[in-house]
Design a protein around this motif. Structure first.
Motif, mmCIF file in Angstrom:
data_model
loop_
_atom_site.group_PDB
_atom_site.id
_atom_site.type_symbol
_atom_site.label_atom_id
_atom_site.label_comp_id
_atom_site.label_asym_id
_atom_site.label_seq_id
_atom_site.Cartn_x
_atom_site.Cartn_y
_atom_site.Cartn_z
ATOM 1 N N TYR A 172 0.683 -1.016 0.029
ATOM 2 C CA TYR A 172 0.026 -0.159 -0.074
ATOM 3 C C TYR A 172 1.003 1.301 0.100
ATOM 4 O O TYR A 172 0.573 2.250 -0.660
ATOM 5 C CB TYR A 172 -0.879 -0.009 1.176
ATOM 6 C CG TYR A 172 -1.639 1.132 1.538
ATOM 7 C CD1 TYR A 172 -2.822 1.768 0.639
ATOM 8 C CD2 TYR A 172 -0.951 2.171 2.328
ATOM 9 C CE1 TYR A 172 -3.421 2.816 0.870
ATOM 10 C CE2 TYR A 172 -1.928 3.488 2.623
ATOM 11 C CZ TYR A 172 -2.826 3.681 1.678
ATOM 12 O OH TYR A 172 -3.734 5.033 2.069
ATOM 13 N N LEU A 175 3.188 1.366 -3.446
ATOM 14 C CA LEU A 175 2.339 1.300 -4.844
ATOM 15 C C LEU A 175 1.199 2.333 -4.794
ATOM 16 O O LEU A 175 0.876 3.005 -6.008
ATOM 17 C CB LEU A 175 1.671 -0.203 -5.086
ATOM 18 C CG LEU A 175 2.802 -1.141 -5.305
ATOM 19 C CD1 LEU A 175 1.825 -2.452 -5.432
ATOM 20 C CD2 LEU A 175 3.716 -0.964 -6.237
ATOM 21 N N LEU A 176 0.612 2.693 -3.621
ATOM 22 C CA LEU A 176 -0.437 3.633 -3.737
ATOM 23 C C LEU A 176 -0.302 4.839 -2.921
ATOM 24 O O LEU A 176 -0.165 5.953 -3.292
ATOM 25 C CB LEU A 176 -1.788 2.943 -3.035
ATOM 26 C CG LEU A 176 -2.182 1.778 -3.952
ATOM 27 C CD1 LEU A 176 -3.332 1.099 -3.128
ATOM 28 C CD2 LEU A 176 -2.570 2.236 -5.409
ATOM 29 N N GLN A 177 0.189 4.993 -1.623
ATOM 30 C CA GLN A 177 0.055 5.999 -0.921
ATOM 31 C C GLN A 177 1.078 7.054 -1.352
ATOM 32 O O GLN A 177 0.895 8.182 -1.365
ATOM 33 C CB GLN A 177 0.464 5.647 0.540
ATOM 34 C CG GLN A 177 0.538 6.781 1.400
ATOM 35 C CD GLN A 177 0.649 6.663 2.799
ATOM 36 O OE1 GLN A 177 0.077 5.500 3.514
ATOM 37 N NE2 GLN A 177 1.721 7.111 3.641
ATOM 38 N N GLN A 178 2.289 6.630 -1.734
ATOM 39 C CA GLN A 178 3.368 7.578 -2.289
ATOM 40 C C GLN A 178 2.922 8.151 -3.677
ATOM 41 O O GLN A 178 3.755 8.884 -4.085
ATOM 42 C CB GLN A 178 4.547 6.885 -2.221
ATOM 43 C CG GLN A 178 5.094 6.621 -0.711
ATOM 44 C CD GLN A 178 6.736 6.203 -0.744
ATOM 45 O OE1 GLN A 178 7.076 6.482 0.361
ATOM 46 N NE2 GLN A 178 7.257 5.559 -1.900
ATOM 47 N N ARG A 179 2.104 7.861 -4.105
ATOM 48 C CA ARG A 179 1.297 8.529 -5.221
ATOM 49 C C ARG A 179 0.878 9.806 -5.155
ATOM 50 O O ARG A 179 0.576 10.470 -6.049
ATOM 51 C CB ARG A 179 0.354 7.555 -6.156
ATOM 52 C CG ARG A 179 0.974 6.089 -6.404
ATOM 53 C CD ARG A 179 2.011 5.925 -7.525
ATOM 54 N NE ARG A 179 3.196 6.694 -7.311
ATOM 55 C CZ ARG A 179 4.324 6.147 -6.465
ATOM 56 N NH1 ARG A 179 3.884 5.095 -5.968
ATOM 57 N NH2 ARG A 179 5.301 6.838 -6.410
ATOM 58 N N THR A 195 5.739 14.626 -6.484
ATOM 59 C CA THR A 195 5.009 13.452 -6.620
ATOM 60 C C THR A 195 4.564 13.210 -8.030
ATOM 61 O O THR A 195 4.768 12.176 -8.629
ATOM 62 C CB THR A 195 3.839 13.413 -5.445
ATOM 63 O OG1 THR A 195 4.542 13.685 -4.167
ATOM 64 C CG2 THR A 195 3.151 12.115 -5.656
ATOM 65 N N ASN A 199 5.337 10.369 -10.520
ATOM 66 C CA ASN A 199 4.611 9.613 -11.109
ATOM 67 C C ASN A 199 4.649 9.401 -12.816
ATOM 68 O O ASN A 199 4.181 8.218 -13.125
ATOM 69 C CB ASN A 199 3.043 9.971 -10.655
ATOM 70 C CG ASN A 199 2.929 9.625 -9.184
ATOM 71 O OD1 ASN A 199 3.892 9.171 -8.708
ATOM 72 N ND2 ASN A 199 2.160 10.254 -8.709
#
Length: 358
Positions: A172, A175-179, A195, A199
């Protein structure tokens, strides 16, 4: 396990401020050494990634999965180089640190400028109970946990469960939160720019690789490497501050140098693991002086062996840290759910005896 911290204000000979001054002598990076460290980390990672894809492409998926383990080690090490860049310690110049860190951030799925800010907050507030929230593993005090509703307790217990903390959590986070710039969304455009640029670069790299080798091959080759490295990274960050005799203080009694020396572990790993983790286990020294390049941290322990005992935990001892989930302000140590439950049962039994006697 670990070195029990004295109270702040003690005349202990291991004075944290004194160590801060001494360690300044180790803060100069060596340009050729840094370039060599980058090369011996990035090139093997590229070779192992290619080998994993090749073995997968000829039908040996099991061999590809085996290759993922050493490849994850090199990806983890690359993250440690990004970590040093964020502290401005890998190269002497800020420009070199920043751009090397940004490029690595595409591979580690970690937006460099955003992560650098949150990690700086972590260093500036570590061990401060009143300033928790950014760059830390969420940790409640015993009193805070007891004040929660049953639903709040359940959520916290799920969050601290090893399968979530070291299984779902790393996936998480990376893959997700740091997006998105979690924690800095109101701090202007810079966290967003960092960020979103990362991305975009990640999307370009993923698109190019999937066009070249196919989406199935990309996912089955790259995801295991990424997830293994992410899990190892979360584990390291956890052990560095979540050990029994760490230290936490309220804002009025908190001291940065004391928290660095007594609130960070010396995680002594076998030589090979120490190499792959770029000496990050010497974490108490790193927190005392974050300007020391990781390849100079062992020199500190060599020249000042008295620092070895602070927060010392071995690989075997570290597995027991998983059960430590609440900070007991009265005992000044981390405790387990089981210990708190046993304590509460004892208190209820005592109350019943008192009422019966009355």
């Amino acid at each position: 396990m670990g070195f029990t911290q004295p109270p702040i204000g003690s005349d202990d000979v291991f004075n944290a401020r004194r160590w801060k001054r001494i360690l300044g002598n180790y803060s100069t990076p060596i340009r050729l050494r840094s370039l060599a460290e980058l090369a011996i980390t990035a090139l093997p990672l590229a070779m192992l990634w290619t080998a994993a894809w090749f073995t997968f492409s000829i039908g040996y998926a099991w061999a590809s999965l085996l290759i993922a383990f050493p490849a994850a080690g090199f990806l983890l090490r690359l993250f440690m180089i990004q970590h040093d860049c964020g502290h401005g310690t890998f190269f002497a110049g800020r420009l070199a640190n920043d751009w090397v860190g940004r490029v690595i951030g595409v591979l580690t799925l970690t937006p460099y400028d955003y992560w650098r800010r949150t990690h700086a907050i972590h260093h500036a507030t570590t061990g401060n109970i009143d300033r928790r929230g950014i760059g830390d593993v969420d940790t409640l005090t015993v009193r805070e946990y007891r004040a929660l509703s049953w639903w709040g307790r359940l959520k916290y217990r799920l969050y601290r469960h090893p399968l979530i903390m070291f299984g779902v959590g790393p996936a998480y986070l990376f893959l997700l939160q740091q997006r998105i710039p979690v924690g800095l969304m109101r701090n202007g455009w810079q966290p967003w720019a960092s960020t979103m640029a990362t991305n975009l670069a990640i999307a370009v790299v993923v698109a190019a690789l999937t066009w070249f080798i196919g989406i199935k091959a990309f996912l089955l080759v790259h995801l295991p490497i990424t997830l293994l490295a992410a899990t190892a990274g979360v584990w390291l960050f956890y052990v560095q501050h979540q050990f029994e005799h760490t230290t936490w203080d309220r804002d009025e009694g908190w001291n940065l140098h004391h928290a660095a020396l007594y609130g960070s572990s010396h995680y002594e790993l076998p030589a090979l693991l120490r190499w792959f983790t770029a000496n990050i286990g010497i974490h108490h020294v790193h927190h005392l002086s974050s300007r020391i390049p990781y390849y100079r941290l062992p020199h500190v322990l060599r020249d000042h062996p008295e620092l070895r005992d602070f927060g010392h935990i071995t690989l075997l001892e570290s597995f027991r840290c998983v059960r430590l989930v609440l900070w007991d302000e009265a005992q000044r140590r981390l405790v387990s759910f089981r210990e708190i439950r046993a304590r509460d049962c004892w208190a209820r039994g005592t109350d019943k005896e008192d009422k019966a006697a009355a």
